[in-house]
Design a protein around this motif. Sequence first.
Motif, mmCIF file in Angstrom:
data_model
loop_
_atom_site.group_PDB
_atom_site.id
_atom_site.type_symbol
_atom_site.label_atom_id
_atom_site.label_comp_id
_atom_site.label_asym_id
_atom_site.label_seq_id
_atom_site.Cartn_x
_atom_site.Cartn_y
_atom_site.Cartn_z
ATOM 1 N N GLU A 87 25.955 45.316 44.507
ATOM 2 C CA GLU A 87 25.762 46.730 44.171
ATOM 3 C C GLU A 87 26.992 47.346 43.509
ATOM 4 O O GLU A 87 26.915 48.398 42.902
ATOM 5 C CB GLU A 87 25.418 47.518 45.436
ATOM 6 C CG GLU A 87 24.153 47.054 46.122
ATOM 7 C CD GLU A 87 22.921 47.272 45.253
ATOM 8 O OE1 GLU A 87 22.823 48.318 44.588
ATOM 9 O OE2 GLU A 87 22.047 46.382 45.240
ATOM 10 N N GLY A 88 28.135 46.710 43.652
ATOM 11 C CA GLY A 88 29.367 47.238 43.067
ATOM 12 C C GLY A 88 30.528 46.340 43.400
ATOM 13 O O GLY A 88 30.518 45.624 44.394
ATOM 14 N N LEU A 89 31.516 46.340 42.540
ATOM 15 C CA LEU A 89 32.639 45.432 42.712
ATOM 16 C C LEU A 89 33.928 46.115 42.292
ATOM 17 O O LEU A 89 33.974 46.792 41.265
ATOM 18 C CB LEU A 89 32.405 44.178 41.849
ATOM 19 C CG LEU A 89 33.431 43.078 41.923
ATOM 20 C CD1 LEU A 89 33.493 42.471 43.322
ATOM 21 C CD2 LEU A 89 33.084 41.994 40.912
ATOM 22 N N LEU A 90 34.960 45.953 43.082
ATOM 23 C CA LEU A 90 36.289 46.453 42.770
ATOM 24 C C LEU A 90 37.215 45.257 42.751
ATOM 25 O O LEU A 90 37.383 44.577 43.763
ATOM 26 C CB LEU A 90 36.742 47.466 43.831
ATOM 27 C CG LEU A 90 38.140 48.032 43.689
ATOM 28 C CD1 LEU A 90 38.295 48.792 42.376
ATOM 29 C CD2 LEU A 90 38.463 48.937 44.869
ATOM 30 N N VAL A 91 37.790 44.964 41.599
ATOM 31 C CA VAL A 91 38.665 43.809 41.448
ATOM 32 C C VAL A 91 40.111 44.288 41.537
ATOM 33 O O VAL A 91 40.538 45.141 40.756
ATOM 34 C CB VAL A 91 38.426 43.091 40.098
ATOM 35 C CG1 VAL A 91 39.379 41.931 39.937
ATOM 36 C CG2 VAL A 91 36.991 42.629 39.998
ATOM 37 N N LEU A 92 40.849 43.750 42.493
ATOM 38 C CA LEU A 92 42.253 44.090 42.683
ATOM 39 C C LEU A 92 43.091 42.843 42.451
ATOM 40 O O LEU A 92 42.791 41.789 43.002
ATOM 41 C CB LEU A 92 42.478 44.613 44.102
ATOM 42 C CG LEU A 92 41.614 45.800 44.512
ATOM 43 C CD1 LEU A 92 41.773 46.068 45.990
ATOM 44 C CD2 LEU A 92 41.966 47.018 43.695
ATOM 45 N N VAL A 93 44.118 42.962 41.636
ATOM 46 C CA VAL A 93 44.971 41.814 41.343
ATOM 47 C C VAL A 93 46.426 42.213 41.537
ATOM 48 O O VAL A 93 46.773 43.382 41.450
ATOM 49 C CB VAL A 93 44.759 41.281 39.906
ATOM 50 C CG1 VAL A 93 43.335 40.815 39.713
ATOM 51 C CG2 VAL A 93 45.136 42.318 38.879
ATOM 52 N N PRO A 94 47.309 41.248 41.778
ATOM 53 C CA PRO A 94 48.718 41.569 41.958
ATOM 54 C C PRO A 94 49.370 41.961 40.635
ATOM 55 O O PRO A 94 48.966 41.476 39.566
ATOM 56 C CB PRO A 94 49.321 40.281 42.503
ATOM 57 C CG PRO A 94 48.394 39.202 42.060
ATOM 58 C CD PRO A 94 47.039 39.823 41.978
ATOM 59 N N PRO A 95 50.379 42.850 40.681
ATOM 60 C CA PRO A 95 51.114 43.205 39.467
ATOM 61 C C PRO A 95 51.678 41.960 38.785
ATOM 62 O O PRO A 95 52.103 41.010 39.447
ATOM 63 C CB PRO A 95 52.245 44.100 39.972
ATOM 64 C CG PRO A 95 51.750 44.648 41.264
ATOM 65 C CD PRO A 95 50.893 43.552 41.854
#
Length: 52
Positions: free
Chosen positions: A5-13
């Motif tokens: 239903e939804g996705l938040l992609v978080l990656v390291p700096p």
Amino acid sequence: MGDDEGLLVLVPPGRPWFPTRDAVARPGEVHVQLAGVRPGSVAVGPLATVTA
């Protein structure tokens, strides 16, 4: 983080942009509106926490 239903992609700096590698991830402020979730917090790395 997320599901179908939804996705938040978080990656390291510093992570290279995929697939072109012409930029890198950098810290920035993010505002997310959550609905229909149970209250709580999830650590997403040593320096960040998502709280609902």
